[in-house]
Design a protein around this motif. Structure first.
Motif, PDB file in Angstrom:
ATOM      1  N   GLU A  95       0.963  -1.406  -0.091  1.00 56.57           N
ATOM      2  CA  GLU A  95      -0.149  -0.059  -0.012  1.00 56.57           C
ATOM      3  C   GLU A  95       0.938   1.437   0.169  1.00 56.57           C
ATOM      4  O   GLU A  95       0.524   2.015  -0.777  1.00 56.57           O
ATOM      5  N   HIS A  96       1.869   1.317   0.839  1.00 56.15           N
ATOM      6  CA  HIS A  96       2.896   2.602   0.712  1.00 56.15           C
ATOM      7  C   HIS A  96       3.484   2.449  -0.706  1.00 56.15           C
ATOM      8  O   HIS A  96       3.600   3.738  -1.146  1.00 56.15           O
ATOM      9  N   PHE A  97       3.906   1.540  -1.291  1.00 55.71           N
ATOM     10  CA  PHE A  97       4.431   1.801  -2.736  1.00 55.71           C
ATOM     11  C   PHE A  97       3.321   2.096  -3.591  1.00 55.71           C
ATOM     12  O   PHE A  97       3.479   3.041  -4.448  1.00 55.71           O
ATOM     13  N   ARG A  98       2.133   1.646  -3.381  1.00 56.34           N
ATOM     14  CA  ARG A  98       0.979   2.125  -4.133  1.00 56.34           C
ATOM     15  C   ARG A  98       0.635   3.709  -4.073  1.00 56.34           C
ATOM     16  O   ARG A  98       0.654   4.412  -5.276  1.00 56.34           O
ATOM     17  N   VAL A  99       0.656   4.198  -3.100  1.00 52.60           N
ATOM     18  CA  VAL A  99       0.479   5.512  -2.729  1.00 52.60           C
ATOM     19  C   VAL A  99       1.714   6.405  -3.265  1.00 52.60           C
ATOM     20  O   VAL A  99       1.359   7.388  -4.036  1.00 52.60           O
ATOM     21  N   ALA A 100       2.807   6.142  -3.161  1.00 43.60           N
ATOM     22  CA  ALA A 100       4.017   6.672  -3.615  1.00 43.60           C
ATOM     23  C   ALA A 100       4.087   6.748  -5.163  1.00 43.60           C
ATOM     24  O   ALA A 100       4.524   7.595  -5.461  1.00 43.60           O
ATOM     25  N   ALA A 101       3.568   5.724  -5.763  1.00 44.73           N
ATOM     26  CA  ALA A 101       3.381   5.459  -7.329  1.00 44.73           C
ATOM     27  C   ALA A 101       2.804   6.257  -7.979  1.00 44.73           C
ATOM     28  O   ALA A 101       2.562   6.625  -9.119  1.00 44.73           O
ATOM     29  N   THR A 117      32.100   6.407 -12.586  1.00 44.39           N
ATOM     30  CA  THR A 117      31.421   6.454 -14.010  1.00 44.39           C
ATOM     31  C   THR A 117      29.880   6.778 -14.045  1.00 44.39           C
ATOM     32  O   THR A 117      29.347   6.585 -12.787  1.00 44.39           O
ATOM     33  N   SER A 118      29.503   7.150 -14.960  1.00 48.36           N
ATOM     34  CA  SER A 118      27.897   7.434 -15.031  1.00 48.36           C
ATOM     35  C   SER A 118      27.133   5.901 -14.868  1.00 48.36           C
ATOM     36  O   SER A 118      27.679   5.210 -15.621  1.00 48.36           O
ATOM     37  N   ALA A 119      26.138   6.087 -14.229  1.00 48.18           N
ATOM     38  CA  ALA A 119      25.013   4.802 -14.050  1.00 48.18           C
ATOM     39  C   ALA A 119      23.763   5.231 -14.459  1.00 48.18           C
ATOM     40  O   ALA A 119      23.495   6.602 -14.947  1.00 48.18           O
ATOM     41  N   ARG A 120      22.901   4.265 -14.608  1.00 52.59           N
ATOM     42  CA  ARG A 120      21.472   4.680 -15.294  1.00 52.59           C
ATOM     43  C   ARG A 120      20.624   5.354 -14.116  1.00 52.59           C
ATOM     44  O   ARG A 120      21.057   5.318 -12.819  1.00 52.59           O
ATOM     45  N   ALA A 121      20.202   6.618 -14.762  1.00 53.97           N
ATOM     46  CA  ALA A 121      19.389   7.265 -13.920  1.00 53.97           C
ATOM     47  C   ALA A 121      18.397   6.590 -13.120  1.00 53.97           C
ATOM     48  O   ALA A 121      17.624   5.642 -13.487  1.00 53.97           O
ATOM     49  N   GLU A 122      17.979   7.247 -11.922  1.00 54.75           N
ATOM     50  CA  GLU A 122      16.795   6.361 -11.063  1.00 54.75           C
ATOM     51  C   GLU A 122      15.725   7.500 -10.905  1.00 54.75           C
ATOM     52  O   GLU A 122      15.904   8.584 -10.838  1.00 54.75           O
ATOM     53  N   GLY A 123      14.655   6.695 -10.823  1.00 58.96           N
ATOM     54  CA  GLY A 123      13.581   7.583 -10.686  1.00 58.96           C
ATOM     55  C   GLY A 123      12.888   7.970  -9.491  1.00 58.96           C
ATOM     56  O   GLY A 123      13.692   7.343  -8.375  1.00 58.96           O
ATOM     57  N   GLU A 124      11.808   8.668  -9.151  1.00 63.29           N
ATOM     58  CA  GLU A 124      11.517   9.079  -7.647  1.00 63.29           C
ATOM     59  C   GLU A 124      11.121   7.692  -7.075  1.00 63.29           C
ATOM     60  O   GLU A 124      11.297   7.515  -5.572  1.00 63.29           O
ATOM     61  N   VAL A 125      10.579   6.645  -7.668  1.00 58.07           N
ATOM     62  CA  VAL A 125      10.224   5.382  -7.295  1.00 58.07           C
ATOM     63  C   VAL A 125      10.467   4.274  -8.308  1.00 58.07           C
ATOM     64  O   VAL A 125      10.353   4.582  -9.657  1.00 58.07           O
ATOM     65  N   GLY A 126      11.179   3.343  -7.863  1.00 60.64           N
ATOM     66  CA  GLY A 126      11.625   2.275  -8.670  1.00 60.64           C
ATOM     67  C   GLY A 126      11.039   1.022  -8.650  1.00 60.64           C
ATOM     68  O   GLY A 126      10.700   0.613  -7.325  1.00 60.64           O
ATOM     69  N   LEU A 127      10.638   0.044  -9.494  1.00 65.04           N
ATOM     70  CA  LEU A 127      10.198  -1.164  -9.306  1.00 65.04           C
ATOM     71  C   LEU A 127      10.963  -2.202 -10.189  1.00 65.04           C
ATOM     72  O   LEU A 127      11.491  -1.787 -11.298  1.00 65.04           O
ATOM     73  N   ILE A 134      -1.712  -0.038  -8.857  1.00 65.08           N
ATOM     74  CA  ILE A 134      -0.846  -1.218  -8.785  1.00 65.08           C
ATOM     75  C   ILE A 134      -1.587  -2.474  -8.275  1.00 65.08           C
ATOM     76  O   ILE A 134      -2.137  -2.227  -7.216  1.00 65.08           O
ATOM     77  N   SER A 135      -1.104  -3.465  -8.676  1.00 66.16           N
ATOM     78  CA  SER A 135      -1.821  -4.672  -8.031  1.00 66.16           C
ATOM     79  C   SER A 135      -0.819  -5.844  -8.317  1.00 66.16           C
ATOM     80  O   SER A 135      -0.169  -5.754  -9.214  1.00 66.16           O
ATOM     81  N   THR A 136      -0.898  -6.508  -7.313  1.00 68.06           N
ATOM     82  CA  THR A 136       0.160  -7.983  -7.159  1.00 68.06           C
ATOM     83  C   THR A 136      -0.652  -8.813  -7.668  1.00 68.06           C
ATOM     84  O   THR A 136      -0.153 -10.259  -7.769  1.00 68.06           O
ATOM     85  N   PHE A 137      -1.794  -8.932  -8.064  1.00 66.11           N
ATOM     86  CA  PHE A 137      -2.737  -9.887  -8.989  1.00 66.11           C
ATOM     87  C   PHE A 137      -3.172  -9.507 -10.172  1.00 66.11           C
ATOM     88  O   PHE A 137      -3.708  -8.373 -10.257  1.00 66.11           O
ATOM     89  N   GLY A 138      -3.315 -10.238 -11.222  1.00 61.56           N
ATOM     90  CA  GLY A 138      -3.885 -10.032 -12.546  1.00 61.56           C
ATOM     91  C   GLY A 138      -5.290  -9.811 -12.606  1.00 61.56           C
ATOM     92  O   GLY A 138      -6.074 -10.341 -11.750  1.00 61.56           O
ATOM     93  N   ARG A 139      -5.745  -9.077 -13.547  1.00 63.54           N
ATOM     94  CA  ARG A 139      -7.367  -9.192 -13.709  1.00 63.54           C
ATOM     95  C   ARG A 139      -7.973 -10.262 -14.931  1.00 63.54           C
ATOM     96  O   ARG A 139      -9.099 -10.490 -14.937  1.00 63.54           O
ATOM     97  N   LEU A 140      -6.766 -10.642 -15.665  1.00 63.36           N
ATOM     98  CA  LEU A 140      -7.054 -11.601 -16.434  1.00 63.36           C
ATOM     99  C   LEU A 140      -7.473 -12.965 -15.889  1.00 63.36           C
ATOM    100  O   LEU A 140      -6.561 -13.428 -14.922  1.00 63.36           O
ATOM    101  N   PRO A 141      -8.232 -13.860 -16.283  1.00 61.40           N
ATOM    102  CA  PRO A 141      -8.655 -15.039 -15.719  1.00 61.40           C
ATOM    103  C   PRO A 141      -7.394 -16.103 -16.156  1.00 61.40           C
ATOM    104  O   PRO A 141      -6.782 -15.988 -17.367  1.00 61.40           O
ATOM    105  N   GLU A 142      -7.018 -16.980 -15.127  1.00 62.58           N
ATOM    106  CA  GLU A 142      -5.842 -17.498 -15.153  1.00 62.58           C
ATOM    107  C   GLU A 142      -5.883 -18.978 -14.449  1.00 62.58           C
ATOM    108  O   GLU A 142      -6.728 -19.242 -13.769  1.00 62.58           O
TER     109      GLU A 142
END
Length: 103
Positions: free
Chosen positions: A6-12, A44-54, A94-102
């Motif tokens: 939930e914390h991640f969902r709110v931040a993103a 050396t330069s590295a890949r830029a990071e976002g405010e939130v990463g997944l 953001i969901s940890t489970f899909g909406r398509l039938p599986e």
């Protein structure tokens, strides 16, 4: 664990997808929000990071309104154009489970 998700969902929420990239194997990285340049320990330069990463190591998928567009198991030729379509899109949920039938 639910509190962390939930914390991640709110931040993103509302952040734009800034970068999507493939890590080792099929690992998927998604940077959200404003990108900040980063530097490796050796200076050396590295890949830029976002405010939130997944990062999802395995198994992930990207869906459109009606189907699965690609996933960690699909042909890699689909990945790059699909990742490009995500850049600029805003996070509305953001969901940890899909909406398509599986099975």
């Amino acid at each position: 664990m639910n509190d962390w998700i939930e914390h991640f969902r709110v931040a993103a929420y509302g952040l734009a997808v800034s970068n999507v990239w493939r890590g080792h194997g099929s690992a998927l990285f998604v940077e959200l929000g404003r990108l900040t340049p980063t530097t490796r320990r050796d200076g050396t330069s590295a890949r830029a990071e976002g405010e939130v990463g997944l990062m999802v190591e395995w198994s992930w998928r990207i869906e459109d309104a009606r189907s699965i567009v690609c996933g960690s198991w699909s042909g890699e030729g689909l990945w790059k154009p699909t990742f490009a379509r995500l850049v600029g899109q805003r996070v509305d949920t953001i969901s940890t489970f899909g909406r398509l039938p599986e099975v």
